[in-house]
Design a protein around this motif. Sequence first.
Motif, PDB file in Angstrom:
ATOM      1  N   ALA A  28       0.834  -1.205   0.000  1.00 13.27           N
ATOM      2  CA  ALA A  28       0.000   0.000   0.000  1.00 13.27           C
ATOM      3  C   ALA A  28       0.871   1.259   0.000  1.00 13.27           C
ATOM      4  O   ALA A  28       0.566   2.224  -0.712  1.00 13.27           O
ATOM      5  CB  ALA A  28      -0.942  -0.004   1.202  1.00 13.27           C
ATOM      6  N   LEU A  29       1.963   1.258   0.776  1.00  9.03           N
ATOM      7  CA  LEU A  29       2.836   2.433   0.812  1.00  9.03           C
ATOM      8  C   LEU A  29       3.598   2.599  -0.500  1.00  9.03           C
ATOM      9  O   LEU A  29       3.892   3.727  -0.914  1.00  9.03           O
ATOM     10  CB  LEU A  29       3.805   2.352   1.998  1.00  9.03           C
ATOM     11  CG  LEU A  29       3.170   2.613   3.361  1.00  9.03           C
ATOM     12  CD1 LEU A  29       4.148   2.274   4.485  1.00  9.03           C
ATOM     13  CD2 LEU A  29       2.698   4.059   3.494  1.00  9.03           C
ATOM     14  N   GLU A  30       3.898   1.488  -1.164  1.00 10.44           N
ATOM     15  CA  GLU A  30       4.557   1.570  -2.473  1.00 10.44           C
ATOM     16  C   GLU A  30       3.663   2.269  -3.499  1.00 10.44           C
ATOM     17  O   GLU A  30       4.147   2.931  -4.406  1.00 10.44           O
ATOM     18  CB  GLU A  30       4.905   0.168  -2.990  1.00 10.44           C
ATOM     19  CG  GLU A  30       6.088  -0.461  -2.312  1.00 10.44           C
ATOM     20  CD  GLU A  30       6.291  -1.922  -2.725  1.00 10.44           C
ATOM     21  OE1 GLU A  30       7.080  -2.586  -2.064  1.00 10.44           O
ATOM     22  OE2 GLU A  30       5.641  -2.382  -3.695  1.00 10.44           O
ATOM     23  N   LYS A  31       2.366   2.107  -3.351  1.00 16.82           N
ATOM     24  CA  LYS A  31       1.419   2.723  -4.283  1.00 16.82           C
ATOM     25  C   LYS A  31       1.236   4.212  -4.002  1.00 16.82           C
ATOM     26  O   LYS A  31       0.653   4.919  -4.818  1.00 16.82           O
ATOM     27  CB  LYS A  31       0.055   2.030  -4.196  1.00 16.82           C
ATOM     28  CG  LYS A  31       0.046   0.649  -4.779  1.00 16.82           C
ATOM     29  CD  LYS A  31      -1.348   0.049  -4.679  1.00 16.82           C
ATOM     30  CE  LYS A  31      -1.417  -1.260  -5.415  1.00 16.82           C
ATOM     31  NZ  LYS A  31      -2.214  -1.204  -6.611  1.00 16.82           N
ATOM     32  N   GLY A  32       1.706   4.659  -2.854  1.00 16.40           N
ATOM     33  CA  GLY A  32       1.503   6.045  -2.451  1.00 16.40           C
ATOM     34  C   GLY A  32       2.464   7.007  -3.124  1.00 16.40           C
ATOM     35  O   GLY A  32       3.304   6.624  -3.935  1.00 16.40           O
ATOM     36  N   ASN A  33       2.314   8.272  -2.775  1.00 16.46           N
ATOM     37  CA  ASN A  33       3.093   9.337  -3.388  1.00 16.46           C
ATOM     38  C   ASN A  33       4.171   9.919  -2.487  1.00 16.46           C
ATOM     39  O   ASN A  33       4.893  10.808  -2.906  1.00 16.46           O
ATOM     40  CB  ASN A  33       2.150  10.475  -3.814  1.00 16.46           C
ATOM     41  CG  ASN A  33       1.158  10.006  -4.847  1.00 16.46           C
ATOM     42  OD1 ASN A  33       1.497   9.250  -5.741  1.00 16.46           O
ATOM     43  ND2 ASN A  33      -0.081  10.449  -4.713  1.00 16.46           N
ATOM     44  N   VAL A  34       4.259   9.434  -1.254  1.00 17.70           N
ATOM     45  CA  VAL A  34       5.207  10.013  -0.318  1.00 17.70           C
ATOM     46  C   VAL A  34       6.434   9.107  -0.203  1.00 17.70           C
ATOM     47  O   VAL A  34       6.309   7.904   0.039  1.00 17.70           O
ATOM     48  CB  VAL A  34       4.556  10.198   1.075  1.00 17.70           C
ATOM     49  CG1 VAL A  34       5.578  10.702   2.082  1.00 17.70           C
ATOM     50  CG2 VAL A  34       3.379  11.163   0.984  1.00 17.70           C
ATOM     51  N   LEU A  35       7.607   9.701  -0.412  1.00 18.25           N
ATOM     52  CA  LEU A  35       8.855   8.973  -0.248  1.00 18.25           C
ATOM     53  C   LEU A  35       8.973   8.563   1.217  1.00 18.25           C
ATOM     54  O   LEU A  35       8.882   9.412   2.115  1.00 18.25           O
ATOM     55  CB  LEU A  35      10.026   9.869  -0.652  1.00 18.25           C
ATOM     56  CG  LEU A  35      11.430   9.260  -0.581  1.00 18.25           C
ATOM     57  CD1 LEU A  35      11.552   8.085  -1.549  1.00 18.25           C
ATOM     58  CD2 LEU A  35      12.463  10.337  -0.898  1.00 18.25           C
ATOM     59  N   ASN A  36       9.139   7.281   1.455  1.00 16.52           N
ATOM     60  CA  ASN A  36       9.195   6.822   2.847  1.00 16.52           C
ATOM     61  C   ASN A  36      10.163   5.668   3.011  1.00 16.52           C
ATOM     62  O   ASN A  36      10.478   4.954   2.064  1.00 16.52           O
ATOM     63  CB  ASN A  36       7.794   6.424   3.333  1.00 16.52           C
ATOM     64  CG  ASN A  36       7.277   5.192   2.638  1.00 16.52           C
ATOM     65  OD1 ASN A  36       7.671   4.078   2.969  1.00 16.52           O
ATOM     66  ND2 ASN A  36       6.401   5.386   1.653  1.00 16.52           N
ATOM     67  N   ASN A  37      10.617   5.514   4.250  1.00 18.14           N
ATOM     68  CA  ASN A  37      11.395   4.350   4.662  1.00 18.14           C
ATOM     69  C   ASN A  37      10.560   3.627   5.706  1.00 18.14           C
ATOM     70  O   ASN A  37      10.283   4.183   6.771  1.00 18.14           O
ATOM     71  CB  ASN A  37      12.729   4.770   5.282  1.00 18.14           C
ATOM     72  CG  ASN A  37      13.661   5.394   4.272  1.00 18.14           C
ATOM     73  OD1 ASN A  37      13.755   4.946   3.140  1.00 18.14           O
ATOM     74  ND2 ASN A  37      14.333   6.466   4.675  1.00 18.14           N
ATOM     75  N   LEU A  38      10.145   2.413   5.389  1.00 20.55           N
ATOM     76  CA  LEU A  38       9.338   1.636   6.317  1.00 20.55           C
ATOM     77  C   LEU A  38      10.244   0.689   7.097  1.00 20.55           C
ATOM     78  O   LEU A  38      10.986  -0.094   6.500  1.00 20.55           O
ATOM     79  CB  LEU A  38       8.271   0.838   5.556  1.00 20.55           C
ATOM     80  CG  LEU A  38       7.344  -0.012   6.422  1.00 20.55           C
ATOM     81  CD1 LEU A  38       6.480   0.867   7.323  1.00 20.55           C
ATOM     82  CD2 LEU A  38       6.461  -0.906   5.539  1.00 20.55           C
ATOM     83  N   HIS A  39      10.166   0.795   8.420  1.00 22.80           N
ATOM     84  CA  HIS A  39      10.907  -0.089   9.311  1.00 22.80           C
ATOM     85  C   HIS A  39       9.875  -0.961  10.013  1.00 22.80           C
ATOM     86  O   HIS A  39       8.825  -0.452  10.438  1.00 22.80           O
ATOM     87  CB  HIS A  39      11.691   0.722  10.344  1.00 22.80           C
ATOM     88  CG  HIS A  39      12.546   1.792   9.721  1.00 22.80           C
ATOM     89  ND1 HIS A  39      13.826   1.566   9.279  1.00 22.80           N
ATOM     90  CD2 HIS A  39      12.256   3.088   9.429  1.00 22.80           C
ATOM     91  CE1 HIS A  39      14.310   2.676   8.753  1.00 22.80           C
ATOM     92  NE2 HIS A  39      13.380   3.624   8.835  1.00 22.80           N
TER      93      HIS A  39
END
Length: 148
Positions: A28-39
């Motif tokens: 779901a976060l991969e589909k989003g528009n915000v650059l993020n680092n998921l831990h």
Amino acid sequence: MSETETSRAVEILLAEDNPGDVKLTEKALEKGNVLNNLHVVNDGVEAMAFLRQEGEYDSAPRPDLLLLDLNMPRMDGQEVLAEMKSDEDLRRIPVVVLTSSAAEEDIVESYDHHANAYLTKPVDFDGFVDIVGSIEEFWLSVVKRPPR
């Protein structure tokens, strides 16, 4: 949002023991528009070690947002919330409870422990993507978060 805030990846800590829900959140976060680092950590003890940069997490970044499951082994989400929000250094980190529980007592207890939001996990992938997208839109794009 300042230019510095928009140019760096948002650090998200996911405290979740269900591998399927971890995968759904990642997708779901991969589909989003915000650059993020998921831990990802798998229980409350690991979550507190990550937040306090202890042991194997001594170089962990301070998360901009914690996505917290309630039902985890060793230390549950309510215990994490209570410990975090009583810690002067950690209390400003926004916490979104993301759980399968829709029980009123869990909702009330989470807000009593100063959760910033409480969301019940949808059972289908599209619903899960929608809810994580809503989290991303609101908490990572709209809201002004405290500095790290």
